[in-house]
Design an enzyme around this catalytic site. Sequence first.
Site, PDB file in Angstrom:
ATOM      1  N   SER A  58       0.793  -1.223   0.000  1.00 29.52           N
ATOM      2  CA  SER A  58       0.000   0.000   0.000  1.00 29.52           C
ATOM      3  C   SER A  58       0.832   1.281   0.000  1.00 29.52           C
ATOM      4  CB  SER A  58      -0.944   0.023   1.205  1.00 29.52           C
ATOM      5  OG  SER A  58      -0.236   0.213   2.411  1.00 29.52           O
ATOM      6  N   LYS A  97       0.790   4.699   6.782  1.00 24.09           N
ATOM      7  CA  LYS A  97       0.197   5.565   5.767  1.00 24.09           C
ATOM      8  C   LYS A  97       0.831   6.952   5.835  1.00 24.09           C
ATOM      9  CE  LYS A  97      -2.768   2.265   4.863  1.00 24.09           C
ATOM     10  NZ  LYS A  97      -2.686   1.454   3.624  1.00 24.09           N
TER      11      LYS A  97
END
Length: 204
Positions: A58, A97
């Site tokens: 990701s 993230k």
Amino acid sequence: MEDSSYTPKSDKHNKKPQKEKTLLQEILSTFIYIVVITGLFLSVRIYLLAPVSVEGASMEPTLQDGDRLLLNKVGDIDRFDVIVFPSPEDNDKQFIKRVIGLPGDEITFQDQTLYINGDAIEEDYIDLSGVSESDLQSLNSNFSLASIEGVEEVPEDAYFVLGDNRVNSKDSRSFGFIDKNQVTGKTRLRIWPLDRFGFIDDSD
């Protein structure tokens, strides 16, 4: 006649040396040393720095599956920092993230361009050149905070986060804002593999 004392040389050389530490003293000293070192290590591990591993794709191309990073648990969080926090769906799992929106920010994504407070942002950390146009449209589609969260701005004490691999990332587009108190820390330094050791955002 004055008295004088005389010590034979043999007596001088035959003085007994100072008594050495007993075995119990040695064990106790070693134990205290181990406790102190362990305490210092745990304090750093809990409150300051810790290693963290990347799982999944990701955050590509910035981070690769299997990368190991050094997590900084102190200091303020800034926009575009890479942070670590528990998964909203499984607290035993950690997510990595990038912070896109700070409290008060207006976030919009239109025609593959990110806008923060109305300003277009050039995201040098993203590379979707190999992604098809159809995937871009379906997996990295337009959005705004109003369309996904029903608000115009990032709330106080919260962050809006995205993965760098926008077509393969579960992030604030799906699970919403991250509370500041949920953040474990931020990271900028990759420590493994050695051939890619260094700061993860060299353009900063």
